[in-house]
Design an enzyme around this catalytic site. Structure first.
Site, PDB file in Angstrom:
ATOM      1  N   CYS A   1       0.812  -1.224   0.000  1.00 20.34           N
ATOM      2  CA  CYS A   1       0.000   0.000   0.000  1.00 20.34           C
ATOM      3  C   CYS A   1       0.844   1.272   0.000  1.00 20.34           C
ATOM      4  O   CYS A   1       0.367   2.345  -0.349  1.00 20.34           O
ATOM      5  CB  CYS A   1      -0.929   0.020   1.203  1.00 20.34           C
ATOM      6  SG  CYS A   1      -1.871  -1.491   1.355  1.00 20.34           S
TER       7      CYS A   1
ATOM      8  N   ASN B   1     -10.184  -0.295  -0.360  1.00 14.88           N
ATOM      9  CA  ASN B   1      -8.721  -0.303  -0.291  1.00 14.88           C
ATOM     10  C   ASN B   1      -8.174  -0.840  -1.617  1.00 14.88           C
ATOM     11  O   ASN B   1      -8.351  -2.007  -1.935  1.00 14.88           O
ATOM     12  CB  ASN B   1      -8.293  -1.195   0.884  1.00 14.88           C
ATOM     13  CG  ASN B   1      -6.777  -1.254   1.069  1.00 14.88           C
ATOM     14  OD1 ASN B   1      -6.020  -0.782   0.239  1.00 14.88           O
ATOM     15  ND2 ASN B   1      -6.365  -1.848   2.171  1.00 14.88           N
TER      16      ASN B   1
ATOM     17  N   HIS C   1      -3.633   6.770   3.033  1.00 16.43           N
ATOM     18  CA  HIS C   1      -4.033   5.482   2.457  1.00 16.43           C
ATOM     19  C   HIS C   1      -5.443   5.152   2.940  1.00 16.43           C
ATOM     20  O   HIS C   1      -5.779   5.379   4.106  1.00 16.43           O
ATOM     21  CB  HIS C   1      -3.051   4.405   2.926  1.00 16.43           C
ATOM     22  CG  HIS C   1      -3.435   3.039   2.491  1.00 16.43           C
ATOM     23  ND1 HIS C   1      -3.778   2.747   1.193  1.00 16.43           N
ATOM     24  CD2 HIS C   1      -3.540   1.870   3.182  1.00 16.43           C
ATOM     25  CE1 HIS C   1      -4.075   1.467   1.106  1.00 16.43           C
ATOM     26  NE2 HIS C   1      -3.945   0.910   2.298  1.00 16.43           N
TER      27      HIS C   1
HETATM   28  O1  UT7 Z   1      -3.987  -1.790   3.365  1.00 17.95           O
HETATM   29  C1  UT7 Z   1      -3.004  -2.409   4.122  1.00 17.95           C
HETATM   30  C2  UT7 Z   1      -3.235  -2.277   5.547  1.00 17.95           C
HETATM   31  N1  UT7 Z   1      -4.457  -2.920   5.955  1.00 17.95           N
HETATM   32  C3  UT7 Z   1      -5.168  -2.359   6.894  1.00 17.95           C
HETATM   33  O2  UT7 Z   1      -4.818  -1.284   7.311  1.00 17.95           O
HETATM   34  C4  UT7 Z   1      -6.340  -3.094   7.451  1.00 17.95           C
HETATM   35  C5  UT7 Z   1      -6.280  -3.018   8.929  1.00 17.95           C
HETATM   36  N2  UT7 Z   1      -7.341  -3.718   9.631  1.00 17.95           N
HETATM   37  C6  UT7 Z   1      -8.623  -3.336   9.595  1.00 17.95           C
HETATM   38  O3  UT7 Z   1      -9.000  -2.410   8.903  1.00 17.95           O
HETATM   39  C7  UT7 Z   1      -9.598  -4.060  10.514  1.00 17.95           C
HETATM   40  O4  UT7 Z   1      -8.882  -4.830  11.426  1.00 17.95           O
HETATM   41  C8  UT7 Z   1     -10.634  -4.928   9.770  1.00 17.95           C
HETATM   42  C9  UT7 Z   1     -11.601  -4.060   9.001  1.00 17.95           C
HETATM   43  C10 UT7 Z   1      -9.932  -5.880   8.828  1.00 17.95           C
HETATM   44  C11 UT7 Z   1     -11.448  -5.747  10.770  1.00 17.95           C
HETATM   45  O5  UT7 Z   1     -12.049  -4.894  11.718  1.00 17.95           O
HETATM   46  P1  UT7 Z   1     -11.919  -5.171  13.282  1.00 17.95           P
HETATM   47  O6  UT7 Z   1     -12.695  -4.131  13.954  1.00 17.95           O
HETATM   48  O7  UT7 Z   1     -10.457  -5.293  13.607  1.00 17.95           O
HETATM   49  O8  UT7 Z   1     -12.676  -6.540  13.416  1.00 17.95           O
HETATM   50  P2  UT7 Z   1     -12.124  -7.930  13.984  1.00 17.95           P
HETATM   51  O9  UT7 Z   1     -11.200  -8.547  13.000  1.00 17.95           O
HETATM   52  O10 UT7 Z   1     -11.658  -7.750  15.388  1.00 17.95           O
HETATM   53  O11 UT7 Z   1     -13.467  -8.746  14.006  1.00 17.95           O
HETATM   54  C12 UT7 Z   1     -14.555  -8.382  14.843  1.00 17.95           C
HETATM   55  C13 UT7 Z   1     -15.734  -9.266  14.542  1.00 17.95           C
HETATM   56  C14 UT7 Z   1     -15.372 -10.753  14.496  1.00 17.95           C
HETATM   57  O12 UT7 Z   1     -16.445 -11.467  15.032  1.00 17.95           O
HETATM   58  P3  UT7 Z   1     -16.382 -12.051  16.516  1.00 17.95           P
HETATM   59  O13 UT7 Z   1     -15.179 -12.955  16.533  1.00 17.95           O
HETATM   60  O14 UT7 Z   1     -16.229 -10.844  17.396  1.00 17.95           O
HETATM   61  O15 UT7 Z   1     -17.674 -12.753  16.659  1.00 17.95           O
HETATM   62  C15 UT7 Z   1     -15.263 -11.027  13.022  1.00 17.95           C
HETATM   63  O16 UT7 Z   1     -15.524 -12.377  12.715  1.00 17.95           O
HETATM   64  O17 UT7 Z   1     -16.264  -8.946  13.241  1.00 17.95           O
HETATM   65  C16 UT7 Z   1     -16.356 -10.143  12.474  1.00 17.95           C
HETATM   66  N3  UT7 Z   1     -16.202  -9.813  11.073  1.00 17.95           N
HETATM   67  C17 UT7 Z   1     -17.217  -9.505  10.257  1.00 17.95           C
HETATM   68  N4  UT7 Z   1     -18.547  -9.413  10.462  1.00 17.95           N
HETATM   69  C18 UT7 Z   1     -19.316  -9.073   9.428  1.00 17.95           C
HETATM   70  C19 UT7 Z   1     -15.054  -9.752  10.357  1.00 17.95           C
HETATM   71  N5  UT7 Z   1     -15.315  -9.421   9.076  1.00 17.95           N
HETATM   72  C20 UT7 Z   1     -16.652  -9.258   8.997  1.00 17.95           C
HETATM   73  C21 UT7 Z   1     -17.522  -8.903   7.950  1.00 17.95           C
HETATM   74  N6  UT7 Z   1     -18.832  -8.810   8.200  1.00 17.95           N
HETATM   75  N7  UT7 Z   1     -17.082  -8.653   6.700  1.00 17.95           N
END
Ligand code: UT7
Length: 329
Positions: free
Chosen positions: A116, A286, A256
């Site tokens: 990125c 993204n 970004h």
């Molecule tokens: O571009 C290069 C750099 N990349 C980034 O900067 C990305 C950085 N990371 C992020 O933007 C975030 O971590 C994400 C958007 C990928 C995820 O968000 P989060 O707030 O960190 O969520 P999480 O991974 O902690 O997941 C929270 C919950 C989980 O459920 P449980 O275990 O709490 O029941 C996930 O399974 O959200 C769930 N979840 C979803 N639910 C509905 C994960 N993806 C989804 C989804 N729809 N698409």
């Protein structure tokens, strides 16, 4: 102050593929919701490349627009730098395909894989070549076809990415305009938090790697999230310090576009109000290296950047890599 030539943005271009994928469409593909995606990430829709499109074909379109805006013919281009993690093929470099497509027969060509942060790494390289007098006209293209390495069955990543291309033509410019400072960073010890596991010399493509879905993006989102905002804020501070500018002097921050909450946290840590932050994550998602290139092009089109505006680009991505680029338009 030592004598060196400033590199300025002579033109920018972008290309967004036609096919639209909305959150409602994704609701039919994986267990997700429009509400989760908009509140947790900030994306409403993203665009996907058509089957015949590639990173170089989209990059060439963005490049043509940038060259036309700069009033530069392809024959005048000395160097093409292509920032991508989704090259057309592992090799030769996709920059060579762009050269062929444009007819930029005098240009040297190479790709860079800074994920990125690729566009910012590319701008920094362009500035280096121009400031030493080695090259006069450098084309930096950032193009990604992330849809080809996205696991459309994995809701953790499928909702995040899109395809796009952006480009900029850099040429010598009289101070105080041009790239005033760049700062680049990396931390290879965190490489496995965001990677594409197979298809290289470590794990060549095989039936096993295909069935284990190892040719798709793997990300420990939470780990990346924790690191990203702080790294970007620190990177901004370093770039501003190198140029002797204060954050209050900035007209626009172009971050970004990976996650709205990361952007807000980085802006807060940099003491910047959100009115001074450019956003288009809601429309494109993204698009890795292409995000900052497309955003720079749109910011100029929308006149959020005008002659003499002070603009800071910042990104964070796989590697990990991060970096900032301070530009006087
Ligand atoms: O571009 C290069 C750099 N990349 C980034 O900067 C990305 C950085 N990371 C992020 O933007 C975030 O971590 C994400 C958007 C990928 C995820 O968000 P989060 O707030 O960190 O969520 P999480 O991974 O902690 O997941 C929270 C919950 C989980 O459920 P449980 O275990 O709490 O029941 C996930 O399974 O959200 C769930 N979840 C979803 N639910 C509905 C994960 N993806 C989804 C989804 N729809 N698409």
């Amino acid at each position: 102050m030592e004598h060196h030539i400033n590199a300025g943005i002579a033109g920018t271009g972008m290309y967004i593929p036609e096919k639209l994928l909305t959150n409602a469409d994704l609701e039919k593909m994986v267990d997700t919701s429009d509400e989760w995606i908009t509140t947790r990430v900030g994306i409403r829709e993203r665009h996907l490349a058509a089957p015949e499109e590639t990173s170089s074909s989209m990059g060439s379109k963005a490049a043509r627009m940038a060259l036309a805006q700069a009033c530069v013919s392809p024959a005048e281009v000395d160097l093409i730098i292509m920032a991508t993690i989704t090259p057309d093929v592992p090799w030769p470099a996709s920059a060579c395909f762009i050269q062929r497509e444009l007819g930029a027969s005098q240009a040297a060509c190479f790709d860079i894989a800074a994920a990125c942060t690729g566009f910012i790494y590319g701008l920094s390289l362009a500035q280096g070549f121009i400031s030493t007098g080695m090259y006069k006209t450098v084309l930096v293209v950032a193009a990604e076809t992330l849809s080809r390495i996205t696991d459309w069955e994995d809701r953790n990543t499928a909702v995040l990415f899109g395809d796009a291309a952006g480009a900029a033509v850099l040429r010598p410019v009289a101070a105080p305009k041009g790239i005033l400072a760049t700062y680049l960073g990396a931390d290879g010890s965190k490489g496995d938090l965001l990677e594409l596991p197979a298809g290289g010399s470590r794990l060549p493509a095989s039936h096993e790697t295909v069935s284990a879905r190892q040719h798709y993006i793997r990300m420990k989102g939470n780990e990346v999230f924790k690191f990203a905002a702080r790294a970007m804020a620190n990177s901004n501070k370093e770039a501003l310090q190198r140029a002797g500018h204060k954050v209050e002097e900035l007209d626009l921050l172009i971050p970004h576009q990976a996650n709205m909450r990361i952007i807000e946290a980085a802006a807060r840590l940099s003491n910047l109000p959100m009115e001074k932050v450019f956003l288009n994550i809601d429309r494109y998602g993204n698009t890795s290296a292409a995000t900052t290139a497309v955003a720079l092009c749109e910011a100029l089109q929308q006149q959020r950047l005008k002659p003499d505006s002070l603009c800071l680009l910042v990104a964070f991505g796989g590697g990990f890599t991060w970096g900032s680029c301070l530009i006087r338009i």
